[in-house]
Design a protein around this motif. Structure first.
Motif, PDB file in Angstrom:
ATOM      1  N   UNK A 215       0.839  -1.207   0.000  1.00  0.00           N
ATOM      2  CA  UNK A 215       0.000   0.000   0.000  1.00  0.00           C
ATOM      3  C   UNK A 215       0.873   1.255   0.000  1.00  0.00           C
ATOM      4  N   UNK A 216       1.918   1.256   0.841  1.00  0.00           N
ATOM      5  CA  UNK A 216       2.816   2.409   0.905  1.00  0.00           C
ATOM      6  C   UNK A 216       3.534   2.601  -0.428  1.00  0.00           C
ATOM      7  N   UNK A 217       3.928   1.510  -1.044  1.00  0.00           N
ATOM      8  CA  UNK A 217       4.600   1.558  -2.341  1.00  0.00           C
ATOM      9  C   UNK A 217       3.673   2.151  -3.407  1.00  0.00           C
ATOM     10  N   UNK A 218       2.418   1.741  -3.389  1.00  0.00           N
ATOM     11  CA  UNK A 218       1.455   2.274  -4.361  1.00  0.00           C
ATOM     12  C   UNK A 218       1.249   3.778  -4.151  1.00  0.00           C
ATOM     13  N   UNK A 219       1.127   4.200  -2.885  1.00  0.00           N
ATOM     14  CA  UNK A 219       0.914   5.625  -2.581  1.00  0.00           C
ATOM     15  C   UNK A 219       2.122   6.458  -3.005  1.00  0.00           C
ATOM     16  N   UNK A 220       3.317   6.009  -2.664  1.00  0.00           N
ATOM     17  CA  UNK A 220       4.523   6.766  -3.015  1.00  0.00           C
ATOM     18  C   UNK A 220       4.741   6.743  -4.524  1.00  0.00           C
ATOM     19  N   UNK A 221       4.403   5.629  -5.173  1.00  0.00           N
ATOM     20  CA  UNK A 221       4.501   5.556  -6.627  1.00  0.00           C
ATOM     21  C   UNK A 221       3.604   6.595  -7.289  1.00  0.00           C
ATOM     22  N   UNK A 222       2.396   6.756  -6.740  1.00  0.00           N
ATOM     23  CA  UNK A 222       1.470   7.763  -7.269  1.00  0.00           C
ATOM     24  C   UNK A 222       2.034   9.174  -7.049  1.00  0.00           C
ATOM     25  N   UNK A 223       2.562   9.412  -5.817  1.00  0.00           N
ATOM     26  CA  UNK A 223       3.150  10.723  -5.516  1.00  0.00           C
ATOM     27  C   UNK A 223       4.317  11.018  -6.453  1.00  0.00           C
ATOM     28  N   UNK A 224       5.158  10.021  -6.694  1.00  0.00           N
ATOM     29  CA  UNK A 224       6.315  10.202  -7.576  1.00  0.00           C
ATOM     30  C   UNK A 224       5.863  10.532  -8.997  1.00  0.00           C
ATOM     31  N   UNK A 225       4.797   9.876  -9.433  1.00  0.00           N
ATOM     32  CA  UNK A 225       4.285  10.158 -10.774  1.00  0.00           C
ATOM     33  C   UNK A 225       3.780  11.598 -10.875  1.00  0.00           C
ATOM     34  N   UNK A 226       3.084  12.063  -9.837  1.00  0.00           N
ATOM     35  CA  UNK A 226       2.565  13.437  -9.818  1.00  0.00           C
ATOM     36  C   UNK A 226       3.725  14.443  -9.812  1.00  0.00           C
ATOM     37  N   UNK A 227       4.752  14.178  -9.013  1.00  0.00           N
ATOM     38  CA  UNK A 227       5.907  15.072  -8.943  1.00  0.00           C
ATOM     39  C   UNK A 227       6.647  15.078 -10.279  1.00  0.00           C
ATOM     40  N   UNK A 228       6.712  13.914 -10.927  1.00  0.00           N
ATOM     41  CA  UNK A 228       7.357  13.822 -12.234  1.00  0.00           C
ATOM     42  C   UNK A 228       6.633  14.714 -13.254  1.00  0.00           C
ATOM     43  N   UNK A 229       5.306  14.711 -13.190  1.00  0.00           N
ATOM     44  CA  UNK A 229       4.526  15.576 -14.085  1.00  0.00           C
ATOM     45  C   UNK A 229       4.777  17.058 -13.779  1.00  0.00           C
ATOM     46  N   UNK A 230       4.843  17.393 -12.472  1.00  0.00           N
ATOM     47  CA  UNK A 230       5.131  18.781 -12.075  1.00  0.00           C
ATOM     48  C   UNK A 230       6.516  19.202 -12.540  1.00  0.00           C
TER      49      UNK A 230
ATOM     50  N   UNK B 266       6.374  19.976 -16.159  1.00  0.00           N
ATOM     51  CA  UNK B 266       5.733  21.288 -16.328  1.00  0.00           C
ATOM     52  C   UNK B 266       6.709  22.409 -15.968  1.00  0.00           C
ATOM     53  N   UNK B 267       7.436  22.246 -14.858  1.00  0.00           N
ATOM     54  CA  UNK B 267       8.385  23.281 -14.414  1.00  0.00           C
ATOM     55  C   UNK B 267       9.488  23.479 -15.455  1.00  0.00           C
ATOM     56  N   UNK B 268       9.949  22.403 -16.053  1.00  0.00           N
ATOM     57  CA  UNK B 268      10.987  22.507 -17.085  1.00  0.00           C
ATOM     58  C   UNK B 268      10.458  23.256 -18.321  1.00  0.00           C
ATOM     59  N   UNK B 269       9.227  22.960 -18.691  1.00  0.00           N
ATOM     60  CA  UNK B 269       8.615  23.656 -19.835  1.00  0.00           C
ATOM     61  C   UNK B 269       8.427  25.146 -19.529  1.00  0.00           C
ATOM     62  N   UNK B 270       7.943  25.441 -18.296  1.00  0.00           N
ATOM     63  CA  UNK B 270       7.734  26.842 -17.905  1.00  0.00           C
ATOM     64  C   UNK B 270       9.069  27.580 -17.778  1.00  0.00           C
ATOM     65  N   UNK B 271      10.125  26.885 -17.384  1.00  0.00           N
ATOM     66  CA  UNK B 271      11.450  27.504 -17.278  1.00  0.00           C
ATOM     67  C   UNK B 271      11.940  27.938 -18.662  1.00  0.00           C
ATOM     68  N   UNK B 272      11.676  27.075 -19.655  1.00  0.00           N
ATOM     69  CA  UNK B 272      12.060  27.415 -21.022  1.00  0.00           C
ATOM     70  C   UNK B 272      11.356  28.709 -21.476  1.00  0.00           C
ATOM     71  N   UNK B 273      10.119  28.864 -20.996  1.00  0.00           N
ATOM     72  CA  UNK B 273       9.349  30.061 -21.357  1.00  0.00           C
ATOM     73  C   UNK B 273       9.726  31.267 -20.489  1.00  0.00           C
ATOM     74  N   UNK B 274      10.503  30.989 -19.426  1.00  0.00           N
ATOM     75  CA  UNK B 274      10.958  32.062 -18.561  1.00  0.00           C
ATOM     76  C   UNK B 274       9.992  32.433 -17.454  1.00  0.00           C
ATOM     77  N   UNK B 275       8.920  31.643 -17.247  1.00  0.00           N
ATOM     78  CA  UNK B 275       7.950  32.000 -16.208  1.00  0.00           C
ATOM     79  C   UNK B 275       8.204  31.269 -14.878  1.00  0.00           C
ATOM     80  N   UNK B 276       9.216  30.384 -14.825  1.00  0.00           N
ATOM     81  CA  UNK B 276       9.560  29.684 -13.578  1.00  0.00           C
ATOM     82  C   UNK B 276      11.073  29.737 -13.425  1.00  0.00           C
TER      83      UNK B 276
END
Length: 194
Positions: A50-65, A68-78
């Motif tokens: 259960x803990x592995x599934x929860x952390x796996x989900x959190x890691x996936x969400x952070x990976x998406x963020x 997004x942060x890398x894309x926004x950095x390219x645009x200069x907004x982050x």
């Protein structure tokens, strides 16, 4: 046959008078301590999964963020710092996942060992034969390691017994013997005196 360990007689498969085949499971002795350890191990595995599934989900969400942060950095907004923070958090989650996977593997090995240890309490018939006596076995009774539980007689069993001195003249080596067991009063078994 005797109890292979201290524990509770959880199942008895044959009664006095019944015929058994080599390898038949005769009875099972389980230690409540073994059962408790196995349940703890199963609970630990479930918790880790259960803990592995929860952390796996959190890691996936952070990976998406992070993407997004890398894309926004390219645009200069982050700023670069936001990308670094997301990257550090993702690395920490991945390290935690690796740690949990190791713990999960260890728990599974422990569970397999405990499951195998439970089977040590199984007693199988060592040969074809018949149950000629048992200790009035009752399921859920506590038995100690080495305690007598049942006697098997094979087709070519050797029997030892004491004779009264006045009966010596009635037997001779090589002579026939007729044997009756209290468990089978209707049957007479034949053999020879050795």
């Amino acid at each position: 046959l005797t109890s292979p360990k201290d524990g509770f007689l959880t199942q008895v498969f044959f009664k006095e008078g019944e015929t058994v085949r080599r390898g038949d499971l005769l009875y099972r002795v389980e230690s409540s301590e073994d059962q408790a350890r196995l349940q703890e191990s199963e609970f630990e595995i479930g918790t880790l999964q259960k803990e592995l599934a929860a952390i796996g989900f959190e890691a996936k969400m952070i990976s998406l963020k992070l993407e997004d942060a890398r894309e926004l950095k390219k645009l200069g907004s982050v700023r670069e710092r936001a990308v670094e923070e997301a990257s550090l958090i993702l690395n920490a989650k991945q390290a935690r996942i690796e740690s949990l996977l190791i713990k999960l593997e260890q728990a599974k090995v422990r569970e397999a060992f405990l499951t195998e240890n439970l089977s040590v309490g199984e007693v199988h018939a060592p040969f074809d034969g018949r149950v000629i006596s048992n200790a009035e076995l009752k399921e859920h009774a506590f038995v100690k390691e080495g305690e007598f539980l049942m006697t098997l007689a094979g087709k070519s069993s050797i029997m030892e017994f004491l004779l009264k001195e006045e009966d010596y003249s009635r037997i001779s080596i090589g002579g026939k013997a007729k044997i009756k067991f209290y468990a089978f009063p209707e049957k007479t078994y034949t053999g020879r005196v050795v």
